[in-house]
Design an enzyme around this catalytic site. Structure first.
Site, short mmCIF file in Angstrom:
data_model
loop_
_atom_site.label_atom_id
_atom_site.label_comp_id
_atom_site.label_asym_id
_atom_site.label_seq_id
_atom_site.Cartn_x
_atom_site.Cartn_y
_atom_site.Cartn_z
N THR A 39 -27.34 -8.40 9.65
CA THR A 39 -28.01 -8.11 8.39
C THR A 39 -27.03 -7.48 7.42
O THR A 39 -26.27 -6.58 7.78
CB THR A 39 -29.22 -7.18 8.65
N ASN A 91 0.80 -1.22 0.00
CA ASN A 91 0.00 0.00 0.00
C ASN A 91 0.83 1.27 0.00
O ASN A 91 0.36 2.32 -0.40
CB ASN A 91 -0.96 0.01 1.20
N CYS A 102 5.73 11.96 11.82
CA CYS A 102 4.77 12.97 12.20
C CYS A 102 3.41 12.75 11.56
O CYS A 102 2.42 13.28 12.02
CB CYS A 102 5.30 14.36 11.84
N GLN A 152 -4.99 -3.44 -2.22
CA GLN A 152 -4.51 -2.48 -3.22
C GLN A 152 -4.56 -3.05 -4.64
O GLN A 152 -4.36 -2.32 -5.61
CB GLN A 152 -3.05 -2.08 -2.91
#
Lengths: 395, 128
Positions: free
Chosen positions: A237, A151, A324, A179
């Protein structure tokens, strides 16, 4: 200017899928488990979707189980094969170091339950070697799980060869194909795949729905217990509008796949060539064995999050494997697995092209990335030290 | 909701006091590339006043914004005041940072402290 270049994260909904879903919500609100007509009509729609999806990967429709997405399918396949193995005294699983966390974290959990896990080296080019899968097999190996395409760096794995190895040794084989379903042609028969996971929103379908292919006869345990839906393997469901939207999106994607693969590969290679002009940069992963739309780079001397924010300011949506952006202190495990050191992995950029992207987009991206990288390097103390020779360049 | 406050984005997109002071008499550098953040502060101190300050940062948006804000907060200020600058004050001046980005403001405080330490060391070396 607005350029969406993060198709590996998610894709825009196809109009055909929206239409199919809207129609389904209006006309087929019945519960597929009800015996009266409107229930049975909903059941027919459900089974048609199952058939459409099965044919795309050369499976039988009874081998398709609808799930809430790729992560659920990964969890169910791995857990089913593992627990069946354990009953026979087999507690060893083979996988790779750069799997999606849906796989890696499931394996971590299984380790606490007594399983042994071998994570194969993915090498510098991000492609695992079938002979290393074979070498890692043990008499107690119960499962091999290898992603179809990565990915982050887009590398396509030798699934057919790994499938053959597993079949020859009678070991179950799962592939996280989140992917790959859509952009790549997949044949679960010819490739000897026992389990395959897919997610609808990666191929222009709705979010919150996916499927698991489980070859007939392989162990399959429910993660969610309750009613008898999905032959007792997935209670609750069915998400009928989601399933119908997924089938419509997949049919459309497959119809245009070959032409789109050629077009995207051209755009991808132009983008790679353009970004390579940036000094001290490197493409992540094999240049050829990669998804048609995937471009992943590392730029030395800068940090990925600031790069993304500045690209966003220029109207480009992209992603990065920097710490980050991951919310942790470590950069992407995928980049570390292909041998990128921390310093360089922080400066990564992933651009994944798709249906809406044009050659003009690619030229704009190249020029924007060049500008932003050079701007950030302009006040990076790391770049200063590299340039002055105080520290050696890595790339 | 945006990832960062408008203040953070403003300082990230238009960082103040970017660059190098060639004749700085106080330089502080903190962080490391392995963790993805390095901040370097250049100060020109005269008569116990920060006459000029510039920074270079390798890091994320909030690291760049924290550096920029911190330089603004100490420029023209007496050392007695500069010494008391905390990461909390930097964060507040930026209208807050996401929880996992607070360490960026800590780096800004540490970079200034490290520059002041360098200043003291140079002074002591000069007195010897």
């Amino acid at each position: 200017m607005s350029i969406y270049a993060d198709h590996a994260a998610t894709t825009a909904m196809s109009e055909a899928a929206i239409e199919a879903m809207t129609r389904c919500m209006r006309e087929y609100y019945g519960n597929p488990s009800s015996l009266y007509r409107i229930g049975q009509q909903a059941k027919e729609v459900l089974e048609q979707a199952r058939e459409d999806i099965a044919s795309v990967i050369h499976a039988e429709s009874r081998e398709i189980y609808f799930t809430s997405g790729g992560s659920e399918a990964d969890n169910q396949a791995i857990r089913s094969a593992a627990l069946a193995g354990k009953k026979k005294g087999k507690n060893h699983i083979i996988s790779t170091a750069f799997e999606h966390h849906a796989v890696l974290h499931t394996l971590e959990q299984l380790k606490t339950e007594g399983f042994e896990v071998t994570l194969l080296d993915v090498h510098e080019n991000g492609v695992i070697r079938p002979e290393e899968v074979e070498a890692a097999l043990r008499p107690e190996t119960c499962l091999v799980t290898v992603m179809y395409a990565n990915n982050e760096i887009g590398t396509i794995q030798p699934i057919r060869e790994i499938g053959a190895v597993c079949r020859a040794h009678q070991v179950l084989f799962h592939t996280d194909a989140v992917q790959a379903v859509g952009p790549l042609s997949i044949d679960v028969q010819a490739e000897n795949i026992d389990y395959l996971s897919a997610s609808s929103h990666k191929f222009h379908g709705p979010k919150g729905v996916g499927f698991l292919y489980a070859r007939k006869g392989v162990p399959l345990l429910p993660l969610i217990n309750g009613g008898a839906q999905e032959k007792g393997k997935r209670a609750g469901t069915e998400n009928l509008p989601g399933i119908v939207g997924m089938a419509a999106a997949l049919k459309e994607t497959v119809a245009e796949r070959d032409a789109e693969a050629v077009r995207l590969t051209g755009l991808r290679d132009r983008l790679i060539a353009g970004l390579k002009e940036i000094p001290h940069s490197a493409l992540n992963g094999d240049a050829e064995k990669r998804l048609p739309g995937n471009v992943s780079f590392c730029f030395e001397g800068i940090e990925g999050e600031s790069l993304l924010l500045l690209l966003d300011e220029k109207g480009i949506s992209a992603s990065s494997g920097s710490a980050c952006t991951s919310g942790s202190l470590d950069p992407s495990h995928v980049l570390l697995a292909i041998g990128r050191v921390h310093d360089v992995a922080h400066g990564s950029l992933r651009l994944t092209l798709g249906r809406e992207n044009t050659p003009e987009d690619v030229e704009y991206i190249i020029s924007a990335v060049k500008d932003v990288v050079s701007y950030l390097r302009g006040f990076s103390p790391v770049w200063r030290d590299l340039q002055s020779g105080k520290t050696p360049f890595i790339l | 909701m945006a990832l960062y406050s408008e203040k953070v984005m403003d300082h990230f997109l238009h960082p103040r006091n970017v660059g190098v002071i060639e004749d700085a008499n106080a330089i502080g550098e903190v962080g490391n590339a392995k963790c993805g953040d390095i901040m370097k502060m250049y100060l020109k101190i005269k008569d116990d006043i920060v006459e000029d300050v510039k920074f270079e940062t390798f890091g994320c948006g909030s690291a760049i914004a924290s550096s920029s804000m911190a330089t603004e907060m100490i420029k023209g200020k007496p050392l007695s005041e500069v010494r008391t600058l905390t990461n909390k004050a930097v964060t507040e001046a930026l209208d807050g940072l996401p929880a996992h980005k607070i360490h960026c403001s800590v780096l800004a405080e540490e970079a200034i402290k490290s520059a002041l330490e360098d200043y003291e060391n140079r002074k002591n070396a000069g007195n010897q």
